[in-house]
Design an enzyme around this catalytic site. Sequence first.
Site, PDB file in Angstrom:
ATOM      1  N   SER A 140     -43.146   0.722  34.473  1.00 19.40           N
ATOM      2  CA  SER A 140     -41.732   0.435  34.742  1.00 19.40           C
ATOM      3  C   SER A 140     -41.398  -0.992  34.330  1.00 19.40           C
ATOM      4  O   SER A 140     -42.277  -1.861  34.298  1.00 19.40           O
ATOM      5  CB  SER A 140     -41.473   0.590  36.243  1.00 19.40           C
ATOM      6  OG  SER A 140     -40.206   0.069  36.574  1.00 19.40           O
ATOM      7  N   TYR A 153     -44.013  -1.604  44.473  1.00 20.98           N
ATOM      8  CA  TYR A 153     -43.825  -0.853  43.221  1.00 20.98           C
ATOM      9  C   TYR A 153     -44.185  -1.729  42.012  1.00 20.98           C
ATOM     10  O   TYR A 153     -44.861  -1.274  41.087  1.00 20.98           O
ATOM     11  CB  TYR A 153     -42.363  -0.407  43.183  1.00 20.98           C
ATOM     12  CG  TYR A 153     -41.966   0.518  42.071  1.00 20.98           C
ATOM     13  CD1 TYR A 153     -42.185   1.892  42.156  1.00 20.98           C
ATOM     14  CD2 TYR A 153     -41.324   0.027  40.935  1.00 20.98           C
ATOM     15  CE1 TYR A 153     -41.770   2.745  41.138  1.00 20.98           C
ATOM     16  CE2 TYR A 153     -40.905   0.874  39.919  1.00 20.98           C
ATOM     17  CZ  TYR A 153     -41.128   2.226  40.024  1.00 20.98           C
ATOM     18  OH  TYR A 153     -40.717   3.064  39.018  1.00 20.98           O
TER      19      TYR A 153
HETATM   20  P1  NAP Z   1     -38.465  11.548  40.265  1.00 21.74           P
HETATM   21  O1  NAP Z   1     -37.318  12.223  39.612  1.00 21.74           O
HETATM   22  O2  NAP Z   1     -38.325  11.024  41.651  1.00 21.74           O
HETATM   23  O3  NAP Z   1     -39.721  12.544  40.194  1.00 21.74           O
HETATM   24  C1  NAP Z   1     -40.948  12.123  40.729  1.00 21.74           C
HETATM   25  C2  NAP Z   1     -42.010  13.092  40.317  1.00 21.74           C
HETATM   26  O4  NAP Z   1     -43.276  12.614  40.809  1.00 21.74           O
HETATM   27  C3  NAP Z   1     -41.820  14.479  40.936  1.00 21.74           C
HETATM   28  O5  NAP Z   1     -42.304  15.413  40.014  1.00 21.74           O
HETATM   29  C4  NAP Z   1     -42.708  14.416  42.173  1.00 21.74           C
HETATM   30  O6  NAP Z   1     -43.176  15.684  42.632  1.00 21.74           O
HETATM   31  C5  NAP Z   1     -43.864  13.614  41.633  1.00 21.74           C
HETATM   32  N1  NAP Z   1     -44.674  12.987  42.671  1.00 21.74           N
HETATM   33  C6  NAP Z   1     -44.301  12.049  43.577  1.00 21.74           C
HETATM   34  N2  NAP Z   1     -45.340  11.733  44.378  1.00 21.74           N
HETATM   35  C7  NAP Z   1     -46.389  12.491  43.958  1.00 21.74           C
HETATM   36  C8  NAP Z   1     -47.725  12.628  44.376  1.00 21.74           C
HETATM   37  N3  NAP Z   1     -48.230  11.906  45.391  1.00 21.74           N
HETATM   38  N4  NAP Z   1     -48.521  13.537  43.746  1.00 21.74           N
HETATM   39  C9  NAP Z   1     -48.038  14.272  42.720  1.00 21.74           C
HETATM   40  N5  NAP Z   1     -46.776  14.173  42.259  1.00 21.74           N
HETATM   41  C10 NAP Z   1     -45.965  13.293  42.881  1.00 21.74           C
HETATM   42  O7  NAP Z   1     -38.961  10.291  39.408  1.00 21.74           O
HETATM   43  P2  NAP Z   1     -38.671   9.862  37.904  1.00 21.74           P
HETATM   44  O8  NAP Z   1     -37.507   8.967  37.908  1.00 21.74           O
HETATM   45  O9  NAP Z   1     -38.738  11.029  37.005  1.00 21.74           O
HETATM   46  O10 NAP Z   1     -39.956   8.931  37.665  1.00 21.74           O
HETATM   47  C11 NAP Z   1     -41.093   9.329  36.966  1.00 21.74           C
HETATM   48  C12 NAP Z   1     -41.953   8.111  36.723  1.00 21.74           C
HETATM   49  O11 NAP Z   1     -41.201   7.163  35.993  1.00 21.74           O
HETATM   50  C13 NAP Z   1     -42.401   7.404  38.003  1.00 21.74           C
HETATM   51  O12 NAP Z   1     -43.709   6.922  37.851  1.00 21.74           O
HETATM   52  C14 NAP Z   1     -41.430   6.260  38.115  1.00 21.74           C
HETATM   53  O13 NAP Z   1     -41.988   5.200  38.845  1.00 21.74           O
HETATM   54  C15 NAP Z   1     -41.225   5.921  36.664  1.00 21.74           C
HETATM   55  N6  NAP Z   1     -39.992   5.194  36.404  1.00 21.74           N
HETATM   56  C16 NAP Z   1     -38.778   5.764  36.659  1.00 21.74           C
HETATM   57  C17 NAP Z   1     -37.645   5.040  36.378  1.00 21.74           C
HETATM   58  C18 NAP Z   1     -36.258   5.580  36.618  1.00 21.74           C
HETATM   59  O14 NAP Z   1     -35.297   4.825  36.449  1.00 21.74           O
HETATM   60  N7  NAP Z   1     -36.089   6.833  36.976  1.00 21.74           N
HETATM   61  C19 NAP Z   1     -37.737   3.738  35.870  1.00 21.74           C
HETATM   62  C20 NAP Z   1     -38.980   3.209  35.619  1.00 21.74           C
HETATM   63  C21 NAP Z   1     -40.105   3.955  35.881  1.00 21.74           C
HETATM   64  P3  NAP Z   1     -42.308  16.558  43.691  1.00 21.74           P
HETATM   65  O15 NAP Z   1     -41.192  17.163  42.895  1.00 21.74           O
HETATM   66  O16 NAP Z   1     -43.270  17.574  44.231  1.00 21.74           O
HETATM   67  O17 NAP Z   1     -41.811  15.600  44.723  1.00 21.74           O
END
Ligand code: NAP
Length: 242
Positions: A140, A153
């Site tokens: 991130s 984080y």
């Molecule tokens: P999201 O929509 O909240 O989805 C999170 C995903 O991670 C879901 O599939 C969830 O599964 C899974 N997950 C959470 N805890 C878990 C665990 N302990 N074991 C297995 N799976 C788990 O998040 P996102 O925005 O797509 O983010 C994906 C990645 O990108 C993350 O690493 C996040 O930190 C990173 N990121 C996101 C952003 C952003 O702006 N969105 C920015 C920078 C980085 P469930 O559906 O079962 O809960």
Amino acid sequence: MKYALVTGGSRGIGRAICLKLAAMQYPVLINYKSNHDAANETRLLVEAIGGKAELMPFDTSNAKEADEAVSLWQEKHEGDSVAVLVNNAGIRMDSMMVFMQNEQWHQVIDTTLNGFFYVTRRLLKDMLTSRWGRIINVASLSGLKGLPGQTNYSAAKAALIGASKALAQEVGPRKVTVNVIAPGFIETDMTRDLDEKQLKQMIPAGRFGRPEEVAALAGFLASDEAAYITGEVISVNGGLYT
Ligand code: NAP
């Protein structure tokens, strides 16, 4: 068969990456923690574009669960292996450090950083023996720049970047690449509670990114064309920070 495993593949960025890799002809293993309906929806979306997908639920922060899920899959899939691993699962539990509880610190770090370790360690052997592999870790902007309210984080993501750079050097001779994608603000459930109107004023591109824009880079890093790129951190952030 060579599979792709995407942790946190049920929603958001992970779902888009599952679809991208499926379009590249990889059968996809969709990992998730508890949201079975969302994971199943990802599976149906993959199948709708002619791809193959299997659900692989486990909690990335739990070494035993991760180990058992991978072992079970390997027992059922003799001769198959995971050639592309995307460590994408992650959570936010924001708080100013002065108020942060142990649980908030540990859960965030365990999901992202320990999850990367538990899953990658298990799948590396096959990549090393077959002399081809792609490991893509989703960090991130917060891990590069640090963001207030996110010491947990930022620490998890910065550590993931350090570990990726070290691992890239370990496994480079075996044609296994390890790279990091550092998204900025992307439209997913994770950012739903943020004030997009206010935040997008800081973003040169003037908007939040889409999961597909992160997945496009994951697809490239997984491809043969990216064979000479390893140990890199590539931002997808609309110019917010470089
Ligand atoms: P999201 O929509 O909240 O989805 C999170 C995903 O991670 C879901 O599939 C969830 O599964 C899974 N997950 C959470 N805890 C878990 C665990 N302990 N074991 C297995 N799976 C788990 O998040 P996102 O925005 O797509 O983010 C994906 C990645 O990108 C993350 O690493 C996040 O930190 C990173 N990121 C996101 C952003 C952003 O702006 N969105 C920015 C920078 C980085 P469930 O559906 O079962 O809960």
